[in-house]
Design a protein around this motif. Structure first.
Motif, PDB file in Angstrom:
ATOM      1  N   CYS A   1       3.547   5.087   8.604  1.00  0.00           N
ATOM      2  CA  CYS A   1       4.330   5.141   7.231  1.00  0.00           C
ATOM      3  C   CYS A   1       3.801   4.391   5.965  1.00  0.00           C
ATOM      4  O   CYS A   1       4.367   4.351   4.865  1.00  0.00           O
ATOM      5  N   HIS A   2       2.435   3.740   6.214  1.00  0.00           N
ATOM      6  CA  HIS A   2       1.970   3.134   5.128  1.00  0.00           C
ATOM      7  C   HIS A   2       0.733   3.979   4.723  1.00  0.00           C
ATOM      8  O   HIS A   2      -0.198   3.317   4.048  1.00  0.00           O
ATOM      9  N   TRP A   3       0.473   4.822   5.107  1.00  0.00           N
ATOM     10  CA  TRP A   3      -0.787   5.714   4.931  1.00  0.00           C
ATOM     11  C   TRP A   3      -0.516   6.286   3.727  1.00  0.00           C
ATOM     12  O   TRP A   3       0.508   6.738   3.256  1.00  0.00           O
ATOM     13  N   GLU A   4      -1.737   6.761   2.983  1.00  0.00           N
ATOM     14  CA  GLU A   4      -1.767   7.511   1.807  1.00  0.00           C
ATOM     15  C   GLU A   4      -0.915   8.903   1.868  1.00  0.00           C
ATOM     16  O   GLU A   4      -1.147   9.746   2.661  1.00  0.00           O
ATOM     17  N   GLY A   5       0.052   8.966   0.917  1.00  0.00           N
ATOM     18  CA  GLY A   5       0.831   9.951   0.677  1.00  0.00           C
ATOM     19  C   GLY A   5       2.045  10.336   1.528  1.00  0.00           C
ATOM     20  O   GLY A   5       2.677  11.458   1.762  1.00  0.00           O
ATOM     21  N   ILE A   6       2.293   9.141   2.532  1.00  0.00           N
ATOM     22  CA  ILE A   6       3.457   9.324   3.697  1.00  0.00           C
ATOM     23  C   ILE A   6       4.566   8.628   3.077  1.00  0.00           C
ATOM     24  O   ILE A   6       4.751   7.455   2.561  1.00  0.00           O
ATOM     25  N   THR A   7       5.803   9.076   3.424  1.00  0.00           N
ATOM     26  CA  THR A   7       7.062   8.485   3.327  1.00  0.00           C
ATOM     27  C   THR A   7       7.609   8.717   4.474  1.00  0.00           C
ATOM     28  O   THR A   7       7.888   9.610   4.933  1.00  0.00           O
ATOM     29  N   CYS A   8       8.319   7.576   5.130  1.00  0.00           N
ATOM     30  CA  CYS A   8       9.204   7.756   6.462  1.00  0.00           C
ATOM     31  C   CYS A   8      10.454   7.413   6.154  1.00  0.00           C
ATOM     32  O   CYS A   8      10.970   6.631   5.197  1.00  0.00           O
TER      33      CYS A   8
ATOM     34  N   GLY B   1      11.469   6.327  11.653  1.00  0.00           N
ATOM     35  CA  GLY B   1      10.078   6.175  12.096  1.00  0.00           C
ATOM     36  C   GLY B   1       9.571   7.497  11.898  1.00  0.00           C
ATOM     37  O   GLY B   1       8.466   8.054  12.024  1.00  0.00           O
ATOM     38  N   ARG B   2      10.346   8.609  11.197  1.00  0.00           N
ATOM     39  CA  ARG B   2       9.843  10.087  11.154  1.00  0.00           C
ATOM     40  C   ARG B   2       9.547  10.408   9.665  1.00  0.00           C
ATOM     41  O   ARG B   2       9.935   9.604   8.770  1.00  0.00           O
ATOM     42  N   VAL B   3       8.320  11.110   9.705  1.00  0.00           N
ATOM     43  CA  VAL B   3       7.846  11.336   8.177  1.00  0.00           C
ATOM     44  C   VAL B   3       8.797  12.315   7.513  1.00  0.00           C
ATOM     45  O   VAL B   3       9.267  13.444   8.084  1.00  0.00           O
ATOM     46  N   ILE B   4       9.274  11.927   6.503  1.00  0.00           N
ATOM     47  CA  ILE B   4      10.120  12.760   5.696  1.00  0.00           C
ATOM     48  C   ILE B   4       9.403  13.153   4.224  1.00  0.00           C
ATOM     49  O   ILE B   4      10.022  14.373   3.629  1.00  0.00           O
ATOM     50  N   SER B   5       8.328  12.534   4.046  1.00  0.00           N
ATOM     51  CA  SER B   5       7.757  13.252   2.806  1.00  0.00           C
ATOM     52  C   SER B   5       6.352  13.153   2.900  1.00  0.00           C
ATOM     53  O   SER B   5       5.421  12.150   3.399  1.00  0.00           O
ATOM     54  N   LEU B   6       5.365  14.294   2.823  1.00  0.00           N
ATOM     55  CA  LEU B   6       4.136  14.243   2.615  1.00  0.00           C
ATOM     56  C   LEU B   6       3.445  14.893   1.611  1.00  0.00           C
ATOM     57  O   LEU B   6       3.449  15.952   1.132  1.00  0.00           O
ATOM     58  N   ASP B   7       2.741  14.036   0.860  1.00  0.00           N
ATOM     59  CA  ASP B   7       2.212  14.519  -0.480  1.00  0.00           C
ATOM     60  C   ASP B   7       0.730  14.488  -0.245  1.00  0.00           C
ATOM     61  O   ASP B   7       0.292  12.965  -0.751  1.00  0.00           O
ATOM     62  N   LEU B   8      -0.067  15.148  -0.499  1.00  0.00           N
ATOM     63  CA  LEU B   8      -1.315  15.270  -0.280  1.00  0.00           C
ATOM     64  C   LEU B   8      -1.894  16.097  -1.529  1.00  0.00           C
ATOM     65  O   LEU B   8      -3.173  16.566  -1.438  1.00  0.00           O
ATOM     66  N   SER B   9      -1.051  16.087  -2.710  1.00  0.00           N
ATOM     67  CA  SER B   9      -1.738  16.922  -3.789  1.00  0.00           C
ATOM     68  C   SER B   9      -2.803  16.318  -4.384  1.00  0.00           C
ATOM     69  O   SER B   9      -2.999  15.097  -4.390  1.00  0.00           O
ATOM     70  N   GLU B  10      -3.845  17.233  -4.952  1.00  0.00           N
ATOM     71  CA  GLU B  10      -4.836  16.721  -5.814  1.00  0.00           C
ATOM     72  C   GLU B  10      -5.773  15.919  -5.074  1.00  0.00           C
ATOM     73  O   GLU B  10      -6.365  14.978  -5.789  1.00  0.00           O
ATOM     74  N   LEU B  11      -6.052  15.788  -3.958  1.00  0.00           N
ATOM     75  CA  LEU B  11      -6.948  14.878  -3.112  1.00  0.00           C
ATOM     76  C   LEU B  11      -8.223  15.579  -2.701  1.00  0.00           C
ATOM     77  O   LEU B  11      -9.275  15.022  -2.045  1.00  0.00           O
ATOM     78  N   ASN B  12      -8.544  16.903  -3.356  1.00  0.00           N
ATOM     79  CA  ASN B  12      -9.649  17.644  -3.130  1.00  0.00           C
ATOM     80  C   ASN B  12     -10.021  17.735  -1.654  1.00  0.00           C
ATOM     81  O   ASN B  12     -11.156  17.682  -1.206  1.00  0.00           O
ATOM     82  N   LEU B  13      -9.204  17.854  -0.737  1.00  0.00           N
ATOM     83  CA  LEU B  13      -9.183  18.219   0.492  1.00  0.00           C
ATOM     84  C   LEU B  13      -9.530  19.657   0.833  1.00  0.00           C
ATOM     85  O   LEU B  13      -9.230  20.614   0.101  1.00  0.00           O
TER      86      LEU B  13
END
Length: 1168
Positions: A113-120, A125-137
């Protein structure tokens, strides 16, 4: 392989270009400008207002969700950490990315829940938002672990790079709580999956700028059916097709506020039900090209409308002036609708319009003085060809105007006086399109000292030089010359003056000389594109690769030469992309190129590099995704062998054609990212290994092993499971056994097995190829009937199964297909009649059934194939008359009916006057070896307009494109009797024009109208019964290379005018009744006896039979007169000796008098 082939291009116009994002090296490599650009692109203009709004709304939404979770957690007096299965799925997702350095916070054992781009959800304790935009992945797939995050309400993967991976068929249906979904600018490919239709809570859906995505099965209507909550829909560059889109939106998404369908191939007209969408704030329908209708009046009733983008369509009629009066309107782009009439209204004070695009429209000449009231106008695009002379003074009164596009005449380059633009000193961006500066260079640009962005496209500078004043623009960040005519000019050395320049482009401008060394002064340069300048030569300055911020270098398609220097400090270099393809670079490839740790693209193909390259150095480059070393003079050394190297690269596209390989590099089997592999034109022998299908079945998209010496496939599979395969080329090998048919889910498949020894194919192969668009089984050893299962491959566009031993009848489904454009069945043993084709829906362009046993008549339904350009039914058993009815086919270029049982005469075209355009484009007609008879109507040849046109160019190749997502070219072939032999032309140029009517029973005189076919290359009328003289009009055939009139009944002299045919390389006039002296000079001096033998009364070189006297230019055609002249000549000599007895003077005079009398008698006899 051009790096741009993997990217997308964008239309002209300064706010029509794609913006660069983080990781923008990939999007920038695409079309148009690269790096930072001004304003917003057409596809992004719908986000100009929204982008800020989205950035605010998304955090607010997440904040509300978090607040709700906090309250819930407070009520429960607990905060739940990330659930283990959620963390596990995220780590699996992380491992699917090739470069995941930006996800360093994602560590096993820590709270996800404290990782980059994660909101729980704090209570779950479930991930409700995953934002990996513009990370050049970067990844070659969307990992299925993502769909384990079933509580997601917000998912944003925008502006990453998925290497044209297909969206999973299943998984999305599990994300039923999804509210915001954004996959834009991520390079996905394929069908939009049906699972999206289950996301009924969606408020925002953005798949824009994934130009490989499309709606098919399921359709656009099916996916949109349950999205009644949707407010924002962004589908730019997604193929939707069809004309029902407006009805679908009106019926299913009543609360839609933002609609962006830029370049979606939709068509019109816009249905009246669209007017029900009263909440619309943004409409972007730009560059669809298929909306040939009027702009709906009801747009003026959309009171909330802020952005209206309809550029680049086919709108016509009068633009509703009331739309200008919408108080909320900020952006109006009508440009590139040439038939759209626009009358500007009176603009009141306080008008809030900020962007106005009017270029390339039918704008009224009158511009109202109230145009000066547009005090908020920042961006303006206009054509200057038909605008008021007051325009300069009006623009001078717009204090906010900073971005200006000016376009010249659509019909030709405009010599406009634009010096007044130099007074608009507040401009920060200027684009000039289609102007003629050959007489006066735009030196006034130097006055625009605030200019940051300058585009000059399609302008002519041939008589002037690039204004040196541009070099004084100290603030310039982007300089883009494209399609300009600088022929003979060198890139000016002042190009090195720009201390802030980040993007430099000089594409297709005709520059010569070398790249100036001063380019090494551009210390802020991030992207350089100098391409397609055929006269640009010399070495690449070493200082270029030392520029500290340089990321992208595109120098392909020039004539750059010399060796490459080693790159200084490769380990710290910023270089991401290097494309040097199609030059003349030589010497060894610098080893430092393989030490560029950040390099993504390295394209060196089609040069003259020499030496060896150790593949172990390539495998160490973890960030390298595209490598092309094809078509050089190098040799690759596979020093790793079968051992697993310590480093494994993440190469996605690997081009190693013509690299002197003798085996498939062993390390390839351990790579897990390869999507495209090209090992063609090497010397690889043995078996194609099975691990290709086993190890890569989940990601292999394209495989080219053609032009090698493979003999078999390991384990001889008749079916190979390759889930996403779209292209397989095994042609020109020595492969035997059964053709391996791929089992794939891809929406399009192209297969080439030609020129092998394959002897069998699974009978039901067609059920596995339902999505195949191209199959080529030609020149193998296949036999039996053509499997009926081929009818299951209903999407086929090109079919070539020629050069086998197929027998039986032609499957009717092939002729009836509405998708097929090329059907090639030549050189088999097919029999029966040729089936009728589809009538109104026939799209066939090329039909070749030569060399079979086809019987009966040609199907009259062929006359419905309006696109047909080649029909070859030669060498069959067709019993018919000449198909005059084919004359209505305006595209027909090649008609071959030789060696059949055709009968009748070649008459005139009934009811068709000389200009009725029958057979007007015909360039090759071969009716040889049939049973035609009678005289040929001279008017028939006068319809061959294509043969009457002088060809001064090199011509185009007769070829066909699939026009599908897998763009393939297919070239027609033909076999003709030419220059005394049977020649196969593997490329048919539009300038190659031949008539062969040989081996029939045509009689009468040769039509003089043949002399009008001035671009004819070959004419064969041999083995007929033509009579009379050779028409002197044939001397007009100045491009004639081959002429065969042998074995006829032609008489008279050879017209001396034929000696003027300087292109004539082969001549056969043998076995006729020709008489007299053979013309001399030019090409006639190169012909042998065989060209004239069988004409007993011909004389002169090259025949051994000499003509009578040097002064005789053309002996009489009469044999008796020849005999008389023979004795008269000799009698004159006898009398000279007799009369000399009377004294030399008297005897000589009498002899001369008698000889003159004989000549007079001979002349009278000849002209009687």
């Amino acid at each position: 392989m051009d790096s741009q082939a993997l990217m997308t291009s964008t239309p002209s116009g300064m706010w029509w270009r794609r913006r660069t994002t983080r990781g923008g090296n990939l999007s920038a490599a695409g079309g148009g400008g690269v790096g930072a650009t001004i304003g917003a692109s057409t596809q992004d203009s719908s986000k100009m207002m929204i982008s800020t709004k989205q950035r605010l709304l998304t955090p607010i939404l997440i904040l509300l969700i978090c607040c709700y979770s906090i309250v819930t957690a407070a009520n429960n007096d607990t905060t739940v950490p990330c659930l283990p299965e959620q963390a596990s799925s995220l780590l699996q997702l992380k491992n699917s990315f090739i470069n995941n350095a930006n996800l360093s916070s994602w560590r096993a054992g820590s709270d996800c829940c404290h990782w980059e781009g994660i909101t729980c959800g704090m209570a779950s304790g479930r991930v409700i938002s995953l934002d990996l935009s513009e990370l050049n992945l970067m990844s070659n797939r969307l990992d299925a672990a993502l769909f384990n995050l079933t509580s997601l309400t917000n998912l944003n993967l925008a502006s990453n790079y998925f290497w044209r991976a297909e969206l999973p068929v299943s998984g999305f249906e599990r994300l039923t709580d999804m509210i915001h979904l954004n996959f834009s600018h991520s390079n996905f490919y394929g069908q939009i999956p049906i699972g999206l239709a289950c996301l009924m809570k969606l408020v925002t859906l953005d798949f824009s700028s994934n130009d490989g995505l499309y709606f098919d099965e399921p359709s656009f209507q099916t996916v949109m059916a349950n999205m009644s909550n949707l407010r924002e829909l962004h589908l730019d560059e997604i193929e939707i097709f069809g004309s029902t889109w407006s009805v679908v939106l009106a019926d299913n998404i009543p609360q839609l506020e933002i609609l962006s369908l830029f370049a979606c191939r939709i068509s019109g007209p816009i249905h009246s039900s669209f007017s029900r969408l009263r909440s619309l704030k943004v409409i972007n329908l730009g560059y669809n090209f298929g909306l040939p209708s009027k702009v709906p009046e009801f747009c003026a009733e959309l009171s909330s409308l802020s952005i209206l983008e309809i550029a680049g369509n086919s709108f016509e009629g009068q633009f509703p002036t009331k739309i200008f009066h919408l108080k909320s309107l900020r952006t109006l782009d009508l440009s590139h609708n040439p038939n759209l009439s626009i009358n500007l209204p009176e603009f009141p004070d306080g008008n809030n319009l900020e962007t106005l695009g009017l270029a390339a429209t039918n704008l009224s000449y009158h511009i109202p003085s109230s145009f000066a009231n547009l005090k908020s106008l920042k961006r303006l695009g206009m054509s200057t060809a038909r605008t008021s002379k007051e325009l300069p003074s009006l623009l001078d009164k717009l204090p906010s105007l900073t971005e200006l596009e000016l376009q010249g005449s659509e019909s030709g380059l405009e010599k406009a006086v634009l010096s007044w633009v130099g007074n608009l000193k507040q401009l920060t961006a200027l684009e000039l399109v289609s102007y003629d500066f050959s007489e006066s260079a735009p030196s006034w640009i130097g006055n625009l000292t605030n200019l940051k962005f300058l585009w000059i496209w399609d302008c002519n500078f041939s008589g002037s030089i690039i204004p040196y004043q541009i070099g004084n623009l100290a603030k310039l960040e982007t300089l883009d010359f494209r399609g300009c005519e600088f022929f003979g000019q060198q890139i000016p050395p002042w190009i090195g003056n720009f201390t802030k320049l980040a993007n430099l482009e000089m594409d297709s401008c005709g520059f010569s000389g070398s790249i100036p060394s001063t380019i090494g002064n551009l210390t802020q340069l991030e992207s350089l594109r100098i391409t397609s300048n055929p006269q640009l030569n010399g070495k690449i300055p070493q200082s270029l690769f030392a520029l500290p911020r340089l990321e992208n270098v595109y120098l392909q398609e020039n004539q750059l030469s010399g060796s490459l220097e080693e790159i200084p400090s490769p380990l710290t270099s910023s270089l991401l992309c290097i494309d040097l393809a199609n030059n003349q670079l030589s010497g060894p490839i610098p080893k430092s190129l393989f030490h560029l740790t950040n390099l993504n693209y390295l394209i060196l193909e089609s040069n003259k590099f020499t030496g060896t390259v150790e593949l172990s150095s390539v495998w160490k480059q973890k960030n390298l995704f595209v490598l092309s070393l094809s078509n050089n003079l190098i040799s690759l050394i596979d020093d790793e062998g079968e051992t697993v190297p310590p480093y494994l690269p993440n190469i996605k596209y690997l081009y190693l054609s013509s690299c002197n390989l003798t085996k498939i590099p062993g390390t390839l089997k351990y790579l897990d990212a390869v999507s495209l592999l090209d090992l063609s034109s090497n010397q690889i022998t043995g078996a194609i290994p099975n691990w290709i299908w086993e190890n890569w079945k989940g990601h292999l998209n394209s495989l080219n092993l053609s032009c090698n010496m493979f003999t078999t496939l390991e384990q001889s599979p008749s079916l190979v499971i390759v889930t996403y395969l779209t292209y397989l080329d095994l042609s020109f090998n020595r492969l035997q056994g059964s053709i391996p048919i791929p089992v794939t889910k891809s929406s399009e498949v192209a297969l080439d097995y030609s020129n092998n020894y394959f002897s069998s194919i699974v009978p039901n192969f067609g059920i596995y190829l339902k999505n195949a668009t191209y199959i080529n089984f030609s020149k193998n050893k296949l036999s039996g009937h053509i499997p009926f299962s081929i009818c299951n491959a209903s999407k086929l566009v090109i079919v070539d199964i020629s050069g086998n031993s197929f027998r039986g009848s032609v499957p009717q489904c092939l002729m009836e297909s509405v998708n097929l454009i090329v059907l090639k069945l030549r050189d088999n043993q097919l029999n029966g009649v040729l089936p009728e084709n589809s009538r109104e829906r026939c799209n066939l362009q090329s039909i070749d059934v030569n060399g079979n046993q086809i019987e009966g008549k040609l199907p009259r339904s062929l006359s419905y194939c309006q696109y047909l350009d080649l029909l070859d039914a030669g060498n069959n058993q067709i019993a018919d008359s000449f198909p005059f009815w084919l004359g209505i086919l305006q595209n027909l270029r090649v008609l071959v009916l030789r060696s059949n049982k055709l009968i009748g005469t070649i008459r005139g075209l009934k009811g068709c006057h000389q200009n009725c355009n029958h057979f007007k484009r015909l360039q090759i007609i071969d009716l040889a070896s049939n049973h035609f008879s009678g005289n040929i109507n001279p008017e028939w040849f006068e319809h061959f307009q294509s043969m009457m046109e002088n060809d001064n160019d090199e011509g185009q190749i007769l070829e066909h494109t699939t026009n599908t997502k897998i763009a393939l070219l297919y070239q027609d072939i033909t076999v003709v009797n030419y220059k005394g032999g049977t020649l196969m032309f593997t490329k048919i140029l539009t300038t190659f024009k031949v008539i062969d009517l040989s081996d029939n029973s045509f009689g009468g005189p040769i039509p003089k109208s043949l002399g009008k076919l001035v671009s004819l290359c070959g004419l064969n009328l041999s083995h007929n019964a033509f009579t009379g003289h050779i028409p002197s009009q044939l001397n007009s055939l100045t491009q004639l290379e081959s002429l065969d009139l042998s074995w006829n009944k032609l008489s008279g002299e050879i017209p001396p005018e034929l000696a003027s045919l300087t292109s004539l390389a082969w001549l056969n006039l043998s076995y006729n009744n020709l008489t007299g002296r053979i013309p001399q000079g030019n090409q006639f001096g190169s012909f042998s006896n065989s060209s004239f033998e069988g004409n007993v009364n011909l004389c002169g070189r090259p025949l051994s039979k000499q003509c009578d006297t040097p002064c005789s230019t053309s002996p009489s055609a009469s044999a008796p007169s020849y005999t008389n002249s023979f004795w008269q000549d000799r009698l004159g000599m006898i009398l000279l000796f007799i009369f000399s007895g009377l004294g030399f003077t008297v005897g000589f005079i009498l002899a001369v008098w008698f000889q003159s009398f004989c000549h007079i008698e001979r002349w009278i006899h000849k002209h009687q």
